[in-house]
Design an enzyme around this catalytic site. Structure first.
Site, PDB file in Angstrom:
ATOM      1  N   SER A  57     -15.027  -8.068  -3.486  1.00 21.60           N
ATOM      2  CA  SER A  57     -14.943  -8.249  -2.044  1.00 21.60           C
ATOM      3  C   SER A  57     -16.332  -8.326  -1.429  1.00 21.60           C
ATOM      4  CB  SER A  57     -14.163  -7.077  -1.439  1.00 21.60           C
ATOM      5  OG  SER A  57     -13.924  -7.314  -0.092  1.00 21.60           O
ATOM      6  N   GLN A  58     -16.544  -9.373  -0.649  1.00 25.49           N
ATOM      7  CA  GLN A  58     -17.764  -9.394   0.149  1.00 25.49           C
ATOM      8  C   GLN A  58     -17.440  -8.716   1.479  1.00 25.49           C
ATOM      9  OE1 GLN A  58     -20.373 -12.025   3.089  1.00 25.49           O
ATOM     10  NE2 GLN A  58     -19.696 -13.235   1.355  1.00 25.49           N
ATOM     11  N   SER A 118     -10.271 -13.154   4.558  1.00 22.88           N
ATOM     12  CA  SER A 118      -9.618 -12.687   5.777  1.00 22.88           C
ATOM     13  C   SER A 118      -8.550 -13.680   6.239  1.00 22.88           C
ATOM     14  CB  SER A 118     -10.676 -12.543   6.865  1.00 22.88           C
ATOM     15  OG  SER A 118     -10.042 -12.176   8.055  1.00 22.88           O
ATOM     16  N   PRO A 143     -11.438   2.591   0.003  1.00 24.49           N
ATOM     17  CA  PRO A 143     -12.846   2.256  -0.244  1.00 24.49           C
ATOM     18  C   PRO A 143     -13.780   3.313   0.352  1.00 24.49           C
ATOM     19  CG  PRO A 143     -11.659   0.415   0.758  1.00 24.49           C
ATOM     20  CD  PRO A 143     -10.810   1.643   0.923  1.00 24.49           C
ATOM     21  N   HIS A 186      -6.701   2.667   3.191  1.00 22.42           N
ATOM     22  CA  HIS A 186      -6.649   1.209   3.315  1.00 22.42           C
ATOM     23  C   HIS A 186      -5.367   0.664   3.953  1.00 22.42           C
ATOM     24  CE1 HIS A 186      -8.254  -2.638   2.516  1.00 22.42           C
ATOM     25  NE2 HIS A 186      -8.797  -2.405   1.357  1.00 22.42           N
ATOM     26  N   TYR A 229       0.825  -1.210   0.000  1.00 22.72           N
ATOM     27  CA  TYR A 229       0.000   0.000   0.000  1.00 22.72           C
ATOM     28  C   TYR A 229       0.861   1.263   0.000  1.00 22.72           C
ATOM     29  CZ  TYR A 229      -4.377  -2.463   0.748  1.00 22.72           C
ATOM     30  OH  TYR A 229      -5.474  -3.257   0.586  1.00 22.72           O
ATOM     31  N   ASP A 274     -21.848 -16.816  -0.739  1.00 20.65           N
ATOM     32  CA  ASP A 274     -20.690 -16.136  -1.322  1.00 20.65           C
ATOM     33  C   ASP A 274     -20.279 -16.800  -2.633  1.00 20.65           C
ATOM     34  OD1 ASP A 274     -18.630 -14.070  -0.993  1.00 20.65           O
ATOM     35  OD2 ASP A 274     -17.279 -15.793  -1.018  1.00 20.65           O
TER      36      ASP A 274
END
Ligand code: COA
Length: 644
Positions: A575-576, A477, A141, A364, A128, A451
């Site tokens: 992404s969920q 995750s 986001p 993020h 990042y 999902d």
């Protein structure tokens, strides 16, 4: 509950400067003003002693076996490459595995895993912080919260006051170490990320950035920043005895802020933070040469979080409302609207519009979506309470307006930032919508993973548009491990490809299509399990590549291979991010010709946000949204035929 483990040497991947470990570890840290860790995690610390807080017995992230990763890598490439390309890549993989190069890198990585709390987390942070793209739209986001029904400034202020009180109530759990441990599939999760959400900020550098956590200070912040009409204010949210301000008190302070920021002709200084990171890095060092500017910037950076009181945006139809708010959360709408009403480097910014729009954006680098959503759920519940704490109406001092001396050079930087932001705003196509035909309850009643079902619908929609499949990224995750961040679920598989090709094939029976769909969903589930258990391929490949860079050896051919570039070119970046609150996260695409897709499956509907770049002729967020909804509906109809 959390266990407190004393540590003497923080050895997490953030290096000596891991904020969580230092906040919570029995280690003295550097002098006031900060110490820089190996990957740029900067502390404002003074040697406060404390403890590591992790659920008891949380394992370390494993390094998967080398051979297994490459078998899975080849399997992931199969639906994406031609047989000839596959042959070439198989040879390169064989060479990598038999020449000793792979073993050497694997051993280095295993050594690193033994020596650190988490072999991955500083590489991930570095990913990042090294990125030079603007954070707005590219990595930060947004979250769209349910529409509020206030239509004026009083409603906006009251909502903001309650929200601020809710976040402070949440912060109390962090401060008292009473945050309950979360679980995924029955296993406890690492709670470390929660300690990076508040009181932290990203700082731009000329080549790479840093993240600062001001909670780890002898004088942790007691203020938030509020921005209205591009003007920033310091709002102290604690009284002198250390108790948080009550909602009524915050409301009165917000009123004062509003009344002293009525002018709308102020320079949108916050827009500077939306720039390409090198550009902002240069502008930043120029900006803080001035003492007043430096103090103002520090006040924003040090604040617990930011609240952006946005001007109303032009009205749109109900159909477009969610898309408009998603864009507002991602970029603010451009220099004419609310993009200057942000400090994009701030880790957490709540956004509340006069017209009832509300949500947030977060930077993020220090955290992922789930902790943010958990905080949102907590705050939304808090705001529903009918009896909120009251306080005696003692007069409070005026919130301090932050001053900026705008030199001609700074003015020029702001003008450049305006132009670039407006181009970026034009560039992003955002479609946020509610798929209301069914939600996860109906999918579960068909005995498949919701999902996996949604991911297969994305595959089908993509195939219908392009007649091919693409590399697909879904976040999983890794918080079952100490200091875990995320892994990639590769949703595209030979099974998903077989299903999407069969779905519209008139020669196939429904029973066969159902079988293929169920097989594809099962394959997705198997991969998702690998991912959350630290056995998927993407972070392992990253780790091996980083070892090659650190060892200063030449880059192995497998990483120079076109197939690797194809594997990493995620046209679908998904992404969920689930929550109790009826909201949706949104993020920009990862590649110029790709889509960003976020979804929140609720019991009886699914919230989606889809983005694409307008400059790419091949992509179209509106069309993909329609095709996705059609794919979801068609797949349910297909499964329904089972019961006829
Ligand atoms: N039959 C019936 N029900 C099923 C089922 C089946 N075959 N398979 C799953 N379900 C149920 C589950 O038990 C679960 O039930 P619950 O709602 O009562 O908890 C529900 O369906 C959802 O399961 P599923 O859709 O399979 O997904 P998940 O909740 O396991 O989530 C991930 C999968 C990958 C999204 C999750 O593991 C994860 O990692 N989330 C974090 C992602 C992230 O970090 N994103 C942020 C990036 S910024």
């Amino acid at each position: 509950m959390l266990s407190l483990l004393a540590r003497t040497v923080p050895t997490c991947g953030w290096g000596r400067a891991c904020p969580a470990l230092l906040v919570k570890s029995g280690v003295g840290v550097g002098p006031v003003g900060g110490a820089v860790g190996p990957v740029g995690c900067l502390l404002e610390g003074t040697g406060r002693r404390s403890m590591v807080v992790v659920p008891e017995g949380l394992p370390k992230l494993p390094v998967p076996p080398l051979k297994t990763t490459f078998e899975r890598y080849l399997a992931a490439l199969e639906p994406l490459l031609s047989p000839e390309e596959m042959e070439h890549t198989r040879d390169l993989v064989a060479e990598f595995l038999t020449s000793g190069v792979g073993d050497r890198l694997q051993k280095s990585l295993e050594r690193r895993a033994r020596k650190t709390e988490n072999w991955l987390c500083d590489y991930w942070l570095q990913y990042y912080l090294d990125s030079r793209m603007p954070v707005a739209m590219y990595t930060s986001p947004g979250v769209v919260l349910p529409r509020m029904h206030f239509q004026d400034r009083q409603g906006q202020m009251r909502f903001a006051a309650k929200l601020i009180a809710g976040v402070l109530s949440f912060k109390k759990m962090l401060d008292n170490d009473t945050l309950p441990v979360q679980h995924l599939r029955g296993k406890p999760l690492c709670m470390d990320q929660y300690y990076h959400v508040l009181s932290s900020c990203r700082l731009p550098g000329p080549k790479k950035d840093t993240v600062v956590n001001y909670a780890i200070s002898s004088t942790p912040p007691r203020h938030i920043t509020v921005v209205h009409n591009f003007q920033f204010f310091v709002l102290d949210v604690y009284t002198s005895d250390g108790s948080p301000l009550a909602v009524d008190q915050i409301y009165m302070q917000l009123e004062k802020i509003w009344n002293s920021s009525l002018q709308t002709n102020k320079e949108p200084i916050g827009l500077l933070t939306s720039q390409h990171r090198n550009t902002w890095g240069k502008a930043y060092s120029n900006l803080i040469k001035d003492k007043t500017n430096k103090e103002s910037v520090r006040a924003i950076e040090r604040s617990i979080f930011t609240v952006c009181l946005d001007a109303p945006l032009p009205r749109v139809s109900d159909e477009l409302y969610h898309s408009r708010v998603a864009a507002q959360m991602l970029h603010g709408g451009g220099s004419r609207w609310n993009s200057g009403n942000r400090w994009f480097d701030k880790t957490l910014q709540f956004i509340i519009g006069e017209d009832g729009s509300c949500g947030l954006t977060y930077e993020h680098a220090p955290t992922e979506g789930p902790p943010i959503m958990y905080l949102v759920d907590y705050v939304v519940e808090y705001m529903k309470r009918t009896t909120l704490p009251r306080a005696p109406m003692i007069p409070l001092s005026m919130p301090v307006k932050l001053r900026f001396n705008i030199t001609p050079e700074i003015k020029k930087d702001i003008e450049k930032a305006k132009q670039n932001m407006n181009i970026m705003v034009q560039e992003l196509d955002v479609r946020a919508f509610i798929f209301s035909e069914f939600g996860k309850d109906v999918i579960k009643s068909h005995k498949v993973s919701p999902d996996g079902f949604v991911q297969m619908a994305m595959q089908l929609a993509y195939y219908r548009m392009y007649k091919e499949c693409c590399s697909t990224y879904e976040s999983a995750s890794l918080r079952m491990f100490r200091l875990g961040r995320t892994e990639t679920i590769r949703s595209t598989s030979l099974d998903s490809f077989a299903f999407v090709k069969a779905m519209d094939d008139p020669n196939k029976q429904n029973s066969e299509k159902i079988e293929l769909l169920e097989k594809a969903i099962k394959a997705h589930r198997v991969y998702a399990d690998l991912a959350v258990n630290g056995q998927a391929i993407d972070r392992h490949l990253l780790g091996l590549k980083m070892q090659a860079i650190e060892d200063l050896t030449s880059m192995p051919d497998i990483f120079m291979d076109t197939a690797y570039a194809v594997a990493e070119h995620f046209n679908l970046y998904t992404s969920q991010v689930g929550s109790e609150t009826d909201c949706v996260m949104c993020l920009g695409p990862l590649v110029p010709d790709g889509y960003g897709v976020c979804y929140n499956p609720m019991a009886s509907h699914i919230n989606f946000a889809i983005t694409a770049f307008n400059s790419c002729e091949e992509t179209n967020a509106t069309r993909y949204s329609r095709d996705l909804q059609r794919a979801l509906a068609d797949m349910k109809t297909l499964l329904d035929t089972q019961n006829i």
